[in-house]
Design a protein around this motif. Structure first.
Motif, PDB file in Angstrom:
ATOM      1  N   THR B 145       0.864  -1.174   0.000  1.00  0.00           N
ATOM      2  CA  THR B 145       0.000   0.000   0.000  1.00  0.00           C
ATOM      3  C   THR B 145       0.904   1.229   0.000  1.00  0.00           C
ATOM      4  N   VAL B 146       0.583   2.195  -0.875  1.00  0.00           N
ATOM      5  CA  VAL B 146       1.446   3.359  -1.047  1.00  0.00           C
ATOM      6  C   VAL B 146       0.646   4.635  -0.820  1.00  0.00           C
ATOM      7  N   CYS B 147       1.088   5.483   0.101  1.00  0.00           N
ATOM      8  CA  CYS B 147       0.463   6.787   0.318  1.00  0.00           C
ATOM      9  C   CYS B 147       0.914   7.731  -0.788  1.00  0.00           C
ATOM     10  N   ILE B 148      -0.059   8.418  -1.392  1.00  0.00           N
ATOM     11  CA  ILE B 148       0.274   9.283  -2.521  1.00  0.00           C
ATOM     12  C   ILE B 148      -0.637  10.502  -2.532  1.00  0.00           C
ATOM     13  N   GLN B 149      -0.057  11.659  -2.814  1.00  0.00           N
ATOM     14  CA  GLN B 149      -0.873  12.883  -2.901  1.00  0.00           C
ATOM     15  C   GLN B 149      -1.669  12.861  -4.191  1.00  0.00           C
ATOM     16  N   THR B 150      -2.951  13.149  -4.063  1.00  0.00           N
ATOM     17  CA  THR B 150      -3.822  13.074  -5.235  1.00  0.00           C
ATOM     18  C   THR B 150      -3.627  14.296  -6.129  1.00  0.00           C
ATOM     19  N   GLY B 151      -3.945  14.098  -7.405  1.00  0.00           N
ATOM     20  CA  GLY B 151      -3.935  15.214  -8.349  1.00  0.00           C
ATOM     21  C   GLY B 151      -2.562  15.757  -8.672  1.00  0.00           C
ATOM     22  N   THR B 152      -1.510  14.979  -8.470  1.00  0.00           N
ATOM     23  CA  THR B 152      -0.173  15.447  -8.802  1.00  0.00           C
ATOM     24  C   THR B 152       0.437  14.537  -9.866  1.00  0.00           C
ATOM     25  N   THR B 153       1.534  14.987 -10.438  1.00  0.00           N
ATOM     26  CA  THR B 153       2.199  14.145 -11.422  1.00  0.00           C
ATOM     27  C   THR B 153       2.778  12.906 -10.760  1.00  0.00           C
ATOM     28  N   THR B 154       3.033  12.991  -9.439  1.00  0.00           N
ATOM     29  CA  THR B 154       3.595  11.832  -8.755  1.00  0.00           C
ATOM     30  C   THR B 154       2.662  10.631  -8.860  1.00  0.00           C
ATOM     31  N   GLU B 155       1.359  10.895  -8.877  1.00  0.00           N
ATOM     32  CA  GLU B 155       0.376   9.823  -8.973  1.00  0.00           C
ATOM     33  C   GLU B 155       0.555   9.076 -10.306  1.00  0.00           C
ATOM     34  N   LEU B 156       0.723   9.863 -11.385  1.00  0.00           N
ATOM     35  CA  LEU B 156       0.878   9.263 -12.707  1.00  0.00           C
ATOM     36  C   LEU B 156       2.209   8.524 -12.804  1.00  0.00           C
ATOM     37  N   ASN B 157       3.262   9.144 -12.273  1.00  0.00           N
ATOM     38  CA  ASN B 157       4.567   8.498 -12.302  1.00  0.00           C
ATOM     39  C   ASN B 157       4.530   7.144 -11.602  1.00  0.00           C
ATOM     40  N   GLU B 179      -0.672  15.412   5.813  1.00  0.00           N
ATOM     41  CA  GLU B 179      -1.561  14.278   6.038  1.00  0.00           C
ATOM     42  C   GLU B 179      -0.821  12.975   5.720  1.00  0.00           C
ATOM     43  N   ALA B 180      -0.046  13.011   4.643  1.00  0.00           N
ATOM     44  CA  ALA B 180       0.689  11.823   4.233  1.00  0.00           C
ATOM     45  C   ALA B 180       1.623  11.364   5.347  1.00  0.00           C
ATOM     46  N   GLN B 181       2.325  12.313   5.966  1.00  0.00           N
ATOM     47  CA  GLN B 181       3.241  11.964   7.051  1.00  0.00           C
ATOM     48  C   GLN B 181       2.509  11.244   8.170  1.00  0.00           C
ATOM     49  N   GLN B 182       1.354  11.833   8.564  1.00  0.00           N
ATOM     50  CA  GLN B 182       0.600  11.237   9.668  1.00  0.00           C
ATOM     51  C   GLN B 182       0.123   9.838   9.300  1.00  0.00           C
ATOM     52  N   GLN B 183      -0.388   9.688   8.070  1.00  0.00           N
ATOM     53  CA  GLN B 183      -0.891   8.382   7.643  1.00  0.00           C
ATOM     54  C   GLN B 183       0.234   7.355   7.620  1.00  0.00           C
ATOM     55  N   TYR B 184       1.359   7.760   7.084  1.00  0.00           N
ATOM     56  CA  TYR B 184       2.491   6.853   6.963  1.00  0.00           C
ATOM     57  C   TYR B 184       2.971   6.418   8.343  1.00  0.00           C
ATOM     58  N   LEU B 185       3.090   7.393   9.251  1.00  0.00           N
ATOM     59  CA  LEU B 185       3.566   7.063  10.596  1.00  0.00           C
ATOM     60  C   LEU B 185       2.562   6.186  11.331  1.00  0.00           C
ATOM     61  N   ALA B 186       1.268   6.385  11.026  1.00  0.00           N
ATOM     62  CA  ALA B 186       0.246   5.592  11.699  1.00  0.00           C
ATOM     63  C   ALA B 186       0.152   4.185  11.107  1.00  0.00           C
ATOM     64  N   GLY B 187       0.914   3.928  10.053  1.00  0.00           N
ATOM     65  CA  GLY B 187       0.919   2.596   9.479  1.00  0.00           C
ATOM     66  C   GLY B 187      -0.195   2.352   8.487  1.00  0.00           C
ATOM     67  N   ALA B 188      -0.829   3.418   7.990  1.00  0.00           N
ATOM     68  CA  ALA B 188      -1.909   3.244   7.025  1.00  0.00           C
ATOM     69  C   ALA B 188      -1.378   2.798   5.667  1.00  0.00           C
ATOM     70  N   CYS B 189      -0.085   2.991   5.435  1.00  0.00           N
ATOM     71  CA  CYS B 189       0.490   2.534   4.172  1.00  0.00           C
ATOM     72  C   CYS B 189       1.917   2.035   4.424  1.00  0.00           C
ATOM     73  N   ASP B 190       2.356   1.137   3.560  1.00  0.00           N
ATOM     74  CA  ASP B 190       3.700   0.564   3.714  1.00  0.00           C
ATOM     75  C   ASP B 190       4.771   1.531   3.237  1.00  0.00           C
ATOM     76  N   ALA B 191       4.413   2.361   2.250  1.00  0.00           N
ATOM     77  CA  ALA B 191       5.414   3.263   1.679  1.00  0.00           C
ATOM     78  C   ALA B 191       4.765   4.603   1.367  1.00  0.00           C
ATOM     79  N   TYR B 192       5.594   5.638   1.343  1.00  0.00           N
ATOM     80  CA  TYR B 192       5.099   6.954   0.964  1.00  0.00           C
ATOM     81  C   TYR B 192       5.982   7.430  -0.173  1.00  0.00           C
ATOM     82  N   THR B 193       5.350   8.000  -1.218  1.00  0.00           N
ATOM     83  CA  THR B 193       6.137   8.455  -2.353  1.00  0.00           C
ATOM     84  C   THR B 193       5.880   9.918  -2.653  1.00  0.00           C
ATOM     85  N   THR B 194       6.950  10.664  -2.839  1.00  0.00           N
ATOM     86  CA  THR B 194       6.886  12.053  -3.313  1.00  0.00           C
ATOM     87  C   THR B 194       8.298  12.411  -3.762  1.00  0.00           C
TER      88      THR B 194
END
Lengths: 438, 339
Positions: B145-157, B179-194
């Motif tokens: 599971t990957v945390c990703i900011q919506t509506g950015t080019t990172t999503e497409l990449n 929000e991504a930081q909090q989610q990632y630290l809380a374990g909501a996703c295995d990885a965070y990408t930006t």
């Protein structure tokens, strides 16, 4: 007393017993608790659950708040202090970010040695608004109120004193024109001239006059550009300017919408509907993005001024509808009575209609103002550094990167204080006016 | 009648804005201040300190240009811009220069009518994962599971990367970096990408940075650089060569410590002499004083010094030079010759 009882009853009390206190369980706090909290098994259950939830929430937040660390230079230092002084695994707020940056949150980048100026401006604002808010203040003080916007402007931005003076002269000019023309040419022409004359004066001669007065008698304090404004000062300035300017404009629009004059009526309706039908954030983007393209290059139309204008127009459209509600609530007889007294339109509005209509509209007006004040945080989206914007900027510094709750708690608290006092004042006003009229 | 003439004139001047702004340099000199668009706050790249003084990697570009043009690195009026307002602010002339971690793309350069003056940071999209996950490459993230900011080019990449490598993932959409930081630290996703620089800054704020690792794969190209309006090539040249001067200074060993000494008299290296104005007339060719580059370097040091001070390995952000090393050290940072 008949004799019947004399044989059967040996003693009859002839005086009433003094009223006894109800049993302990049926009076005072205990009764209240029993009736309101424990009046049945379901209520007992709900009370216990609620109490547990409240206790749970407080038990988790209060230690965090009160264990907070106030003296540290950065978030990591905060964590070091926490690990050194508290048992492992406990959380503690890092209030040090506030002691380090509270001045920035309050004043933005305003020069530190000039902080007294916005503070003094706020004091002047409170002094100037007092005669408006509380009717037992001397009426003469209203002159101070009329002068205060110009004084506050000068204190906040600084520069030559002659600029606000020459702008103020425009209002005096309009007023004088109205007084001079109204008896001669009728109110309509007088109103038109009273509006047109100051506008022409501001466009063509106010700047020159200010410059020449400044050369003749230079009197200025240090100029502070709008870019240096930020934090709560920015919210206050946008909010207060919006509130002060939108009320008269909103009342005029409401009257315009009720008016029989075709063009005025349609312009008012169009203005209200267009402004109200578009989200504030769109107007703010218009102010910051689109206006730049329409203005000639090189003109520096201050972004903050553009925002104040947009916020004012937005709030005015809402106020107009609130006031229109008040106007519509008045019985037709009030209008007819005003006409029967031989009052002209402005006099009947000023003396009969508006005082009653505004009284009815107070909750709605204050509601709009509270909304307007909170909406000032939207300016963060166009790059103005209001408290929310500054919290982002503070988080972006290497010392405080990663800090969230402490800043938001502080900002929320300050906004709550302001909005709560506004709502308390509106309650006070409603009560007072209620007594006055019934 | 008069009014319509006035409005007409306003419109025409508005339309002619592009042409009328041909002399940004003159405007800046007359104003005595550079209007520089910056971020509203991004760790390491631009933020005001406790005294309201702007600092950061992008901010240093503004200061260098101000020093080159006006001789004073503090003569900058910083205009905070958001992702939405930055391009309009530049196009409308509200700012002279935008130095705000903006990716150089085709459409921005051509369709939006801007000129990128170069690249001051080669960024790219990366991943951060908890160390305990035991993952050493992004290709091991099959089914993650990957945390990703919506509506950015990172999503497409991200979608491209996983499709190319024929592995699956489950996106967890988030709105902001916070929000991504909090989610990632809380374990909501295995990885965070930006962006990798953003990951490094984020990791630096964690309580235990060592528990998290940034994976070596960079899955996109994000060349960040300062940009100016299309159509004023003289001004574009000044910004481009100020940036190049900072880069060349690092290559030739000119630092903020020795720049005054080196600029006092011609030395042995003719390139340094031309750069610092002790030989030749390079300054005059771009309409500046001959000591323009000396001032730009003295403002905040050369490229390497700016990097080390704001985002380098000794700062909490702790970015390695990587792609942003000089070409002589295997990086992409390269200045054309000063001649």
């Amino acid at each position: 007393m008949s004799d019947t009882h004399a044989q059967t009853v040996s003693y009859v009390r002839e005086t009433m017993l003094p009223e006894a206190e109800p049993p302990v369980g049926n009076r005072g706090a205990l009764l209240w608790v029993r009736e309101n909290l424990f009046s049945g098994w379901l209520n007992i259950l709900l009370t216990l659950v609620s109490l547990y939830v409240i206790w749970w929430a407080l038990a988790h937040t209060m230690p965090w708040v009160f264990r907070g660390i106030w003296n540290a230079g950065s978030l990591s230092e905060c964590r070091e202090i926490r690990d050194a002084t508290l048992p492992e695994g406990t959380s503690a707020a890092c209030w040090a970010v506030l002691s380090d940056r509270w001045q920035q949150l309050m004043f933005g980048f305003y020069p530190r040695e000039l902080y007294w100026r916005p503070v003094l401006a706020l004091v002047i604002f409170l002094a100037a608004i007092a005669p408006v808010l509380f009717s037992h203040m001397p009426r003469k003080a209203l002159w101070l109120t009329a002068a205060s916007p110009f004084v506050m402007f000068w204190l906040l931005w600084g520069g030559s004193v002659w600029f606000p003076v020459s702008v103020a002269l425009g209002f005096a000019l309009g007023w004088a024109a109205w007084r001079a023309l109204a008896p001669l040419a009728g109110t309509l022409i007088a109103s038109i001239v009273a509006v047109a004359l100051p506008v022409v004066y501001w466009l063509y001669s106010a700047g020159t006059l200010a410059r020449e007065l400044d050369q003749a008698m230079p009197l200025s304090i240090e100029y502070v550009p709008s870019q240096d404004f930020g934090g709560f000062m920015l919210s206050f300035i946008i909010g207060i300017a919006g509130i002060i300017l939108s009320l008269p404009l909103g009342i005029l629009l409401a009257l315009g919408r009720q008016s029989d004059l075709f063009i005025i009526n349609k312009i008012s309706v169009g203005f209200i509907e267009i402004i109200r039908g578009v989200p504030l954030i769109v107007w703010l983007f218009t102010a910051s993005l689109l206006l730049n393209y329409f203005l000639p290059p090189g003109t520096n139309f201050d972004l903050m001024l553009r925002v104040i204008i947009m916020v004012t127009l937005f709030a005015a459209a809402y106020i107009a509808e609130v006031v229109r509600g008040g106007l519509a609530a008045l019985p037709k007889g009030q209008y007819e009575a005003a006409d029967a007294l031989g009052l002209d339109y402005w006099k009947s509005m000023r003396l009969i209609i508006l005082p009653q209509a505004l009284k009815i509209s107070i909750p709605g007006i204050v509601n709009t103002f509270i909304g307007l004040f909170k909406d000032t945080t939207l300016v963060v989206f166009i790059g103005l550094l209001d408290p929310i914007g500054l919290s982002n900027a503070i988080r972006a510094s290497t010392e405080w990167n990663g800090i969230y709750w402490e800043l938001f708690v502080f900002i929320g608290l300050l906004f709550f204080i302001c909005c709560f006092s506004m709502s308390r004042y509106s309650l006070y006003l409603e009560k007072k006016l209620q007594r006055g009229h019934n | 009648m008069k009014k319509s003439v006035l409005f007409g004139a306003l419109t025409v001047t508005g339309l002619a804005a592009g042409a009328a702004q041909a002399a940004t340099l003159d405007e800046v000199k007359e104003r005595g201040e550079l209007n520089c668009g910056v971020v509203t706050g991004l760790a390491g790249f631009g933020a005001p300190d406790a005294n309201g003084v702007w600092e950061g990697f992008d901010v240093s570009v503004c200061r260098a240009v101000a020093a080159a043009v006006l001789g004073d690195p503090t003569a900058v009026n910083f205009v905070p811009t958001t992702g939405q307002t930055r391009f309009t602010a530049l196009a409308s002339g509200e700012i002279d220069l935008l130095a705000r971690n903006t990716t150089w793309t085709f459409s921005r350069d051509t369709d939006l009518k801007f000129d990128f003056a170069g690249v001051n940071y080669y960024d790219g999209q990366g991943f951060i994962v908890p160390t305990e996950l035991g993952v050493s490459s992004a290709k091991d993230l099959d089914g993650a599971t990957v945390c990703i900011q919506t509506g950015t080019t990172t999503e497409l990449n991200l979608a491209d990367f996983f499709r190319n490598n024929n592995i699956s993932y489950e996106p967890v959409p988030v709105e902001t970096n916070a929000e991504a930081q909090q989610q990632y630290l809380a374990g909501a996703c295995d990885a965070y990408t930006t962006d990798a620089s953003g990951l490094a800054a984020t990791r630096a704020t964690f309580e235990n940075p060592a528990d998290h690792v940034i994976l070596p794969e960079i899955i996109s190209k994000e060349p960040l650089g300062p940009l100016v309006r299309h159509g004023d090539n003289e001004w574009g040249d000044i910004v481009r060569w100020t940036l190049n001067a900072l880069i060349a200074a690092e290559e030739y060993g000119v630092t903020s410590a020795n720049v005054n000494e080196l600029a006092a008299a011609p030395g042995t290296n003719p390139e340094v002499n031309r750069l610092l104005g002790t030989e030749g007339e390079l300054g005059a060719m771009i309409g500046l004083e001959n000591d323009w580059a000396k001032n730009a370097i003295a403002a905040g040091g050369n490229y390497g010094e700016i990097f080390e001070k704001n985002i380098g390995e000794n700062t909490p952000i702790g970015l390695a030079r990587g792609l942003n090393a000089q070409w002589t050290n295997g990086g992409l940072i390269y200045a054309p010759p000063f001649r």
